[in-house]
Motif scaffolding. Structure first.
Motif, PDB file in Angstrom:
ATOM      1  N   SER A 191       0.913  -1.235  -0.085  1.00 30.90           N
ATOM      2  CA  SER A 191       0.046   0.021   0.125  1.00 30.90           C
ATOM      3  C   SER A 191       0.978   1.280  -0.112  1.00 30.90           C
ATOM      4  O   SER A 191       0.665   2.228  -0.446  1.00 30.90           O
ATOM      5  CB  SER A 191      -0.974   0.086   1.421  1.00 30.90           C
ATOM      6  N   ARG A 192       2.174   1.101   0.716  1.00 30.42           N
ATOM      7  CA  ARG A 192       2.922   2.425   0.609  1.00 30.42           C
ATOM      8  C   ARG A 192       3.474   2.934  -0.688  1.00 30.42           C
ATOM      9  O   ARG A 192       3.518   3.763  -1.199  1.00 30.42           O
ATOM     10  CB  ARG A 192       4.122   2.055   1.576  1.00 30.42           C
ATOM     11  N   ASN A 193       3.504   1.755  -1.482  1.00 30.13           N
ATOM     12  CA  ASN A 193       4.146   1.821  -2.848  1.00 30.13           C
ATOM     13  C   ASN A 193       3.000   2.360  -3.748  1.00 30.13           C
ATOM     14  O   ASN A 193       3.081   3.558  -4.585  1.00 30.13           O
ATOM     15  CB  ASN A 193       4.612   0.876  -3.491  1.00 30.13           C
ATOM     16  N   ALA A 194       1.599   1.985  -3.587  1.00 32.16           N
ATOM     17  CA  ALA A 194       0.744   2.551  -4.218  1.00 32.16           C
ATOM     18  C   ALA A 194       0.509   3.895  -4.087  1.00 32.16           C
ATOM     19  O   ALA A 194       0.159   4.801  -4.853  1.00 32.16           O
ATOM     20  CB  ALA A 194      -0.669   1.854  -3.782  1.00 32.16           C
ATOM     21  N   PHE A 195       0.620   4.318  -2.555  1.00 35.64           N
ATOM     22  CA  PHE A 195       0.413   6.027  -2.493  1.00 35.64           C
ATOM     23  C   PHE A 195       1.449   6.639  -3.009  1.00 35.64           C
ATOM     24  O   PHE A 195       1.355   7.625  -3.826  1.00 35.64           O
ATOM     25  CB  PHE A 195       0.513   5.879  -0.833  1.00 35.64           C
ATOM     26  N   LEU A 196       2.865   6.034  -2.814  1.00 40.23           N
ATOM     27  CA  LEU A 196       3.861   7.056  -3.381  1.00 40.23           C
ATOM     28  C   LEU A 196       3.899   7.060  -5.038  1.00 40.23           C
ATOM     29  O   LEU A 196       4.156   8.131  -5.298  1.00 40.23           O
ATOM     30  CB  LEU A 196       5.072   6.280  -3.002  1.00 40.23           C
ATOM     31  N   TRP A 197       3.675   6.179  -5.797  1.00 37.85           N
ATOM     32  CA  TRP A 197       3.258   5.996  -7.075  1.00 37.85           C
ATOM     33  C   TRP A 197       2.107   6.821  -7.331  1.00 37.85           C
ATOM     34  O   TRP A 197       2.425   7.475  -8.674  1.00 37.85           O
ATOM     35  CB  TRP A 197       3.494   4.727  -7.799  1.00 37.85           C
ATOM     36  N   GLY A 198       1.235   6.996  -6.731  1.00 39.76           N
ATOM     37  CA  GLY A 198       0.005   7.548  -7.122  1.00 39.76           C
ATOM     38  C   GLY A 198       0.336   9.044  -6.881  1.00 39.76           C
ATOM     39  O   GLY A 198      -0.023  10.145  -7.544  1.00 39.76           O
ATOM     40  N   TRP A 199       1.142   9.342  -5.670  1.00 42.01           N
ATOM     41  CA  TRP A 199       1.401  10.873  -5.439  1.00 42.01           C
ATOM     42  C   TRP A 199       2.478  11.451  -6.686  1.00 42.01           C
ATOM     43  O   TRP A 199       2.212  12.403  -7.073  1.00 42.01           O
ATOM     44  CB  TRP A 199       2.204  10.645  -4.166  1.00 42.01           C
ATOM     45  N   PHE A 200       3.474  10.568  -7.177  1.00 49.18           N
ATOM     46  CA  PHE A 200       4.408  10.887  -8.091  1.00 49.18           C
ATOM     47  C   PHE A 200       3.642  11.274  -9.247  1.00 49.18           C
ATOM     48  O   PHE A 200       3.748  12.010 -10.028  1.00 49.18           O
ATOM     49  CB  PHE A 200       5.233   9.708  -8.222  1.00 49.18           C
ATOM     50  N   PHE A 201       2.735  10.215  -9.581  1.00 51.12           N
ATOM     51  CA  PHE A 201       1.841  10.453 -11.016  1.00 51.12           C
ATOM     52  C   PHE A 201       1.282  11.502 -10.909  1.00 51.12           C
ATOM     53  O   PHE A 201       1.100  12.460 -11.891  1.00 51.12           O
ATOM     54  CB  PHE A 201       1.171   9.308 -11.073  1.00 51.12           C
ATOM     55  N   GLY A 202       0.747  11.982  -9.762  1.00 45.13           N
ATOM     56  CA  GLY A 202      -0.704  13.274  -9.518  1.00 45.13           C
ATOM     57  C   GLY A 202       0.321  14.382  -9.532  1.00 45.13           C
ATOM     58  O   GLY A 202      -0.148  15.246 -10.160  1.00 45.13           O
ATOM     59  N   SER A 203       1.484  14.402  -8.830  1.00 41.96           N
ATOM     60  CA  SER A 203       1.997  15.585  -8.661  1.00 41.96           C
ATOM     61  C   SER A 203       2.658  15.850 -10.191  1.00 41.96           C
ATOM     62  O   SER A 203       2.725  17.002 -10.597  1.00 41.96           O
ATOM     63  CB  SER A 203       3.485  15.494  -7.576  1.00 41.96           C
ATOM     64  N   SER A 204       3.204  14.990 -10.843  1.00 41.03           N
ATOM     65  CA  SER A 204       3.854  15.141 -12.329  1.00 41.03           C
ATOM     66  C   SER A 204       2.841  16.023 -13.145  1.00 41.03           C
ATOM     67  O   SER A 204       3.044  16.863 -14.027  1.00 41.03           O
ATOM     68  CB  SER A 204       4.109  13.924 -12.536  1.00 41.03           C
ATOM     69  N   MET A 209      -3.985  11.994  -5.667  1.00 41.61           N
ATOM     70  CA  MET A 209      -3.739  10.918  -6.486  1.00 41.61           C
ATOM     71  C   MET A 209      -2.948   9.726  -5.610  1.00 41.61           C
ATOM     72  O   MET A 209      -3.092   8.718  -5.814  1.00 41.61           O
ATOM     73  CB  MET A 209      -2.720  11.170  -7.659  1.00 41.61           C
ATOM     74  N   GLY A 210      -2.332  10.240  -4.632  1.00 38.46           N
ATOM     75  CA  GLY A 210      -1.352   9.596  -3.666  1.00 38.46           C
ATOM     76  C   GLY A 210      -2.921   8.709  -2.601  1.00 38.46           C
ATOM     77  O   GLY A 210      -2.595   7.363  -2.701  1.00 38.46           O
ATOM     78  N   VAL A 211      -3.808   9.324  -2.461  1.00 37.05           N
ATOM     79  CA  VAL A 211      -4.764   8.678  -1.657  1.00 37.05           C
ATOM     80  C   VAL A 211      -5.625   7.762  -2.551  1.00 37.05           C
ATOM     81  O   VAL A 211      -6.111   6.720  -2.211  1.00 37.05           O
ATOM     82  CB  VAL A 211      -5.876   9.882  -1.244  1.00 37.05           C
ATOM     83  N   PHE A 212      -5.796   8.237  -3.994  1.00 41.92           N
ATOM     84  CA  PHE A 212      -6.398   7.225  -4.741  1.00 41.92           C
ATOM     85  C   PHE A 212      -5.445   6.132  -4.912  1.00 41.92           C
ATOM     86  O   PHE A 212      -6.022   4.975  -4.862  1.00 41.92           O
ATOM     87  CB  PHE A 212      -6.610   8.014  -6.344  1.00 41.92           C
ATOM     88  N   GLY A 213      -4.313   5.986  -5.103  1.00 43.51           N
ATOM     89  CA  GLY A 213      -3.412   4.951  -5.254  1.00 43.51           C
ATOM     90  C   GLY A 213      -3.378   4.285  -3.954  1.00 43.51           C
ATOM     91  O   GLY A 213      -3.715   2.846  -3.903  1.00 43.51           O
TER      92      GLY A 213
END
Length: 563
Positions: free
Chosen positions: A49-62, A96-100
């Motif tokens: 779940s941690r990775n899902a949040f981080l990659w969601g955050w990275f995608f959303g921020s980008s 998007m981090g929350v979404f992930g």
């Protein structure tokens, strides 16, 4: 380790770039239906779940940083802007981090229903960005389809949410299909695996069927509504004045040196009155001028300018709506100051003023209700002394509270008999809030006006993205929209979202056209964002189910240990 990071990062950036290209100014809207597939391929295969949040955050921020990069045009007026845009992108990316993170658990516990749950979650997060003092409803997926009239007609029932749901649904189904194909190829061709492949393949059928069903229903409804007329029998001729004043000049006219303020505010006056002077008495019913059309300090007390505008209204025989700041002066006792010496405090509003066809100033102004966070006011942070004035250097407008309704008279000589119809005006950023325009409609607005000054953003993507909201609002409310912008884009938009007339960006223009208000009431206009409730309940039920499953598993484990 490098591979574990690089592949998800590349896939997330690819999705962010494709998604950005779906929005104006580029506006390749079909891309949005598969833009998120690379990111979803990472999310659906993530084991933590941690990775899902981080990659969601990275995608959303980008993505968000790229899609609001145009805000950097403001750095001309504030050197802190580039840093602020980075932080804003990171902040918006949190959604998007929350979404992930939540999406990870939804997919883990309900893999067969994730094609419904993830789109519901996306809609819920979009809705949350629409409320509160920090609301910033930009980059909604549904706005990419503003030109697709057949697809957006359903918004008069569902609001923008069903289109965002559909877009995420298509992306999810495509991502699951790709993963299934890759899984099929990796398995050995045994009898057991053939059976697994069959059942795994059939699990995609509900999602695929839902995609086709929604497309069929939404476009079918669109064909029916496009063929319907939403016009009334009485037409009104509207003139939209786009003076095309560069923001550097407008800014200096109220924030420059004393000499600049005196010279440039007079220049702006002359441009405005020249454009009014070009209008002839030929059946006009209303003239619309942009936000901050007049930048003179203390416009409310400048009776000379007000008298000149009133004279033009009488000459033309039409009402004039325009934007100008409204200041109120108070003495030390909190009462209205009567003399300059008594002034102890000033309260400012970003306002719309209306001059009647008889030249009189209407008794009510509209003060902007939904202010731009960190631009026109600082939610929470303005409590820190000097923070807004010295550090961030943003405006300090107060929030309005009155949903003003203005009367329109087609015949100035019969004003005593009552108005022919009524309209309301919102200002700039407010056009991105569907709930706000619905409130004006509920109060009785037969058509809606948007006045704005997008000159801040020059020829960037900003003015184009801002314009899309006008089309969406027209369909949602089934109201004519009159949009007037300082340097564009100005337009007349029908209740179907059709652009009847439109100016180009960064040109001086005077548009004239007819509107036909009919007082239509859409389903969405009546019930508003209650249509979001099914999405909320679906996610709430799914999350509750996860907690119940975890609790049951824990109880079962304890029971096993006791035995």
């Amino acid at each position: 380790m490098y591979k574990k990071i690089s592949i998800p990062a590349i896939f997330s950036i690819i999705s962010a770039v494709l998604l950005r290209l779906s929005f104006p100014k580029t506006g390749y809207s079909p891309l949005v239906f598969f833009a998120m597939v690379p990111f979803l391929l990472i999310l659906l295969q993530t084991t933590k779940s941690r990775n899902a949040f981080l990659w969601g955050w990275f995608f959303g921020s980008s993505f968000y940083y790229m899609n609001i990069f145009w805000l950097n045009t403001l750095s001309t007026y504030n050197s802190f802007i580039p840093i602020g845009i980075v932080f804003l992108g990171i902040l918006l990316g949190l959604s998007m981090g929350v979404f992930g993170w939540i999406g990870f658990f939804l997919h883990k516990y309900y893999p067969r229903f994730s094609f419904i749950l993830l789109p519901c979650l996306w809609v819920l997060l979009e809705y949350i960005r629409n409320i509160g003092q920090l609301a910033f409803p930009w980059s909604y997926l549904s706005t990419t389809q503003w030109k697709n009239l057949f697809l957006i007609q359903v918004m008069d029932i569902t609001g923008p949410w069903i289109i965002s749901f559909l877009i995420v649904l298509v992306n999810i189904v495509l991502a699951q299909l790709i993963l299934r194909i890759l899984d099929f190829k990796s398995r050995k061709n045994t009898t057991a695996n053939q059976q697994e492949r069959f059942f795994a393949g059939t699990s995609l059928i509900p999602g695929i069927c839902l995609v086709f069903l929604l497309f069929l229903l939404i476009t079918g409804y669109g064909f029916l509504r496009i063929g319907k007329t939403f016009n009334g029998t009485q037409g009104y001729e509207i003139a939209i004045l786009q003076p095309n004043i560069p923001q550097k000049i407008k800014f200096a006219s109220y924030a420059g040196s004393d000499e600049e303020r005196q010279t440039l505010s007079g220049l702006l006056e002359n441009i405005n009155f020249d454009m009014l002077g070009e209008l002839q008495e030929s059946g006009l019913d209303l003239v619309v001028m942009p936000e901050s059309a007049f930048t003179n300090h203390y416009f409310a007390y400048n009776h000379e300018i007000q008298d000149r505008i009133g004279q033009e209204a009488r000459r033309i025989g039409a009402g004039i709506l325009l934007g100008a700041d409204r200041e109120i002066f108070y003495d030390k006792n909190g009462q209205i100051a009567r003399t300059r010496e008594e002034i102890e405090d000033i309260q400012s509003y970003n306002s719309a003023w209306y001059f009647l066809p008889n030249g009189k100033l209407y008794s009510e102004c509209y003060d902007k209700i939904q202010l731009v966070p960190f631009g026109e006011h600082l939610p929470y942070f303005d409590l820190i002394p000097g923070f807004q004035r010295i550090i961030v250097q943003t405006g300090s407008f107060l929030k309005g509270s009155n949903y003003a309704l203005f009367p329109l008279y087609s015949n100035p000589e019969s004003m005593s008999q009552g108005a022919d119809c009524h309209f309301s005006s919102v200002i700039c950023f407010e056009s991105s809030f569907g709930w706000l325009l619905r409130r004006f409609v509920k109060r009785g607005a037969d058509f809606l006006i948007i006045i704005t000054n997008d000159a801040w953003y020059e020829d960037s993507a900003g003015p184009y993205q801002h314009f899309t909201f006008s089309v969406i609002r027209a369909v949602e409310t089934r109201r004519w929209i009159v949009r007037c912008s300082n340097r564009g884009i100005s337009a007349l938009i029908s209740p179907k979202g059709e652009i009847i007339q439109q100016s180009a960006l960064n040109e001086k223009a005077s548009l004239r056209g007819m509107i036909y208000p009919a007082g239509n009431h859409s389903f969405y206009g009546k019930i508003g964002d209650l249509v979001v409730l099914p999405y909320v309940l679906t996610i709430a039920a799914a999350i509750a189910g996860i907690f119940i499953k975890k609790a049951s598993k824990k109880i079962s484990t304890i029971g096993t240990i006791d035995k």
